[in-house]
Each structure stands twice: as C-alpha cells, then as structure tokens.
Design a protein around this motif. Structure first.
Motif, PDB file in Angstrom:
ATOM      1  N   GLY A  74       0.824  -1.201   0.000  1.00 30.96           N
ATOM      2  CA  GLY A  74       0.000   0.000   0.000  1.00 30.96           C
ATOM      3  C   GLY A  74       0.856   1.248   0.000  1.00 30.96           C
ATOM      4  O   GLY A  74       1.840   1.334   0.737  1.00 30.96           O
ATOM      5  N   ALA A  76       0.727   5.586   0.121  1.00 30.38           N
ATOM      6  CA  ALA A  76      -0.020   6.827   0.301  1.00 30.38           C
ATOM      7  C   ALA A  76       0.376   7.761  -0.838  1.00 30.38           C
ATOM      8  O   ALA A  76       1.559   8.039  -1.043  1.00 30.38           O
ATOM      9  CB  ALA A  76       0.316   7.460   1.643  1.00 30.38           C
ATOM     10  N   ASN A  80      -4.841  10.054  -1.316  1.00 32.23           N
ATOM     11  CA  ASN A  80      -5.321   8.744  -1.755  1.00 32.23           C
ATOM     12  C   ASN A  80      -4.389   7.638  -1.258  1.00 32.23           C
ATOM     13  O   ASN A  80      -3.246   7.879  -0.875  1.00 32.23           O
ATOM     14  CB  ASN A  80      -5.407   8.700  -3.286  1.00 32.23           C
ATOM     15  N   PHE A  81      -4.924   6.425  -1.275  1.00 33.52           N
ATOM     16  CA  PHE A  81      -4.154   5.250  -0.879  1.00 33.52           C
ATOM     17  C   PHE A  81      -4.372   4.192  -1.937  1.00 33.52           C
ATOM     18  O   PHE A  81      -5.507   3.856  -2.255  1.00 33.52           O
ATOM     19  CB  PHE A  81      -4.639   4.743   0.489  1.00 33.52           C
ATOM     20  N   TYR A 128       5.565   7.850   1.332  1.00 30.93           N
ATOM     21  CA  TYR A 128       5.224   6.455   1.076  1.00 30.93           C
ATOM     22  C   TYR A 128       5.048   5.725   2.395  1.00 30.93           C
ATOM     23  O   TYR A 128       5.960   5.158   2.953  1.00 30.93           O
ATOM     24  CB  TYR A 128       6.317   5.794   0.228  1.00 30.93           C
TER      25      TYR A 128
END
Length: 226
Positions: A74, A76, A80-81, A128
């Motif tokens: 994942g 960032a 948004n993700f 990140y």
C-alpha cells in the motif's frame, strides 16, 4: 516397469506444477495458470491456462512469475491510498523491492478486457507510508539481482523496509550521482542496518551507492541476521 513409469509420471506432474505461475489472493485462494503480464497495478493471468483474468493489486497478497516474486504494497499518494505490486529483490530482516523499469504487459488481442499496458508512477506529496499485505509471501529462486532496464523504459525505483521499524521507504538511487542523494541513501541504510558494526563501517566508508551496492549491503545484513 509399470510402477517406475507411474513414479516418473508423478514426479513429472509435480515438477510441472511447481514451475507454474500462481497468484495468492487476500483470502488465501491460490490461482494457478500462466501469468501474461503486469503493469504493477494489476496482474493478467490465464487461470488454469483457460480463462483470462485480470486482478487488481488491492485483491492480491503476492504472485510468482518467471522465477520472481511480486508482493502487493500500500502506498499513500497524497490523500489517496493505492496498492501496487513491487518485485522482491531481497527478503529477510530487511526487505528490498523494485518498482517499474519497463512495461511487462503484452498486447491484448481479440479480448474485450481493459488492462493498462503502461506504467503510471505517481510520486504524490504525502510520502510512502507502505503497509505490507501480511504473510503468504513466496520467495522464488529467480534473478534477485538488479532488474534490467530496457532502453527508453521508466527508471526503476527501489523501496526498503525493516518490518517493525517504520514504513516502506524509497531509496533514491535514480539520482545517485548527486552527493546529497548519496548522503540520503547512506543515512537510510544506516538507519535500517546500522546495528551491525562491521556493516555499518562499510556503509559509512562507501563512496558509491548504486543498486548493486545497496542490494549487496542488504544481502550481507540479512545473512548476519539469519
């Protein structure tokens, strides 16, 4: 003779199965078949070599393709993700991954499927904050050296993490000729691996921090920590 022939067929079948591409979904379902490509946001597989399926990174833990392992992480990206696949370069106490370096998706012909054949890399403004998808990672015995970059392909980006010691972090090797970037890479490596005196000394006295150097530092650290 019949018994030996049966044993031969069994070993042949197991060998063929073990060499097959596969995907592990978040619910631990395993999909086997032939992986045809990835754009790092989705993976394209011919499930059981019959039906073509495209699966987004958010639904996948990891996949094994051509001797290499890819895991879903994942990122960032501003507010948004999003989930992306990263290629496993080294795995252990410290993990090293790569992202990008070329389009790995073949042209889709005579199939009415939507699949992004190009790599879209968003740098974002929020850093990140990588969060791994957890267990089930299959580490292949493939080429765990620096990924090759085709002519004209987007630059390869590298990410490092030490689980339990902070989020996934980019190692800015794309501008490694810049002294400030060299210092930044050195500080990242010391933060992750500075608890080993001998390796710490090597990092502190190193003049180069290209991808091969960083990979070798991570390999050496993981070997010590085994």
């Amino acid at each position: 003779m019949k018994f030996l022939f049966s044993v031969f067929l069994l070993f042949f079948a197991l060998n063929k199965l073990s060499a097959q591409d596969f995907i592990v979904k978040n619910n631990d379902e395993v999909i086997r078949g032939t992986i045809k490509g990835t754009d790092y946001f989705s993976v394209f597989i011919s499930a059981n070599d019959e039906a073509d399926v495209i699966l987004p990174a958010k639904d996948i833990k990891n996949f094994f393709w051509n001797g290499d392992s890819f895991v879903s992480k994942g990122f960032a990206n501003g507010r948004n993700f999003e989930y992306r696949f990263v290629k496993v370069i080294e795995m252990g106490t410290v993990n090293l991954y790569s992202f990008g370096g070329g389009t790995l998706v073949p042209p889709v012909k005579e199939k009415k499927v939507k699949f992004r054949p190009s790599i879209g890399i968003g740098t974002g403004t929020g850093g990140y904050g990588g969060m791994g998808m957890g267990g089930g990672i299959s580490i292949g015995g493939g080429n765990n050296s620096a990924p090759e970059r085709p002519a004209g392909a987007p630059a390869i980006r590298y990410f490092i993490e030490k689980p339990g010691a902070g989020p996934l972090q980019e190692v800015p090797m794309k501008a490694i000729t810049d002294d400030a970037k060299k210092t930044e890479v050195k500080n990242i490596l010391l933060q992750k691996m500075g608890d080993q005196p001998a390796l710490k000394a090597k990092v502190e006295t190193s003049a180069e921090f290209n991808s091969r150097d960083v990979i070798n530092f991570v390999k050496e650290y993981n070997a010590i920590k085994k």
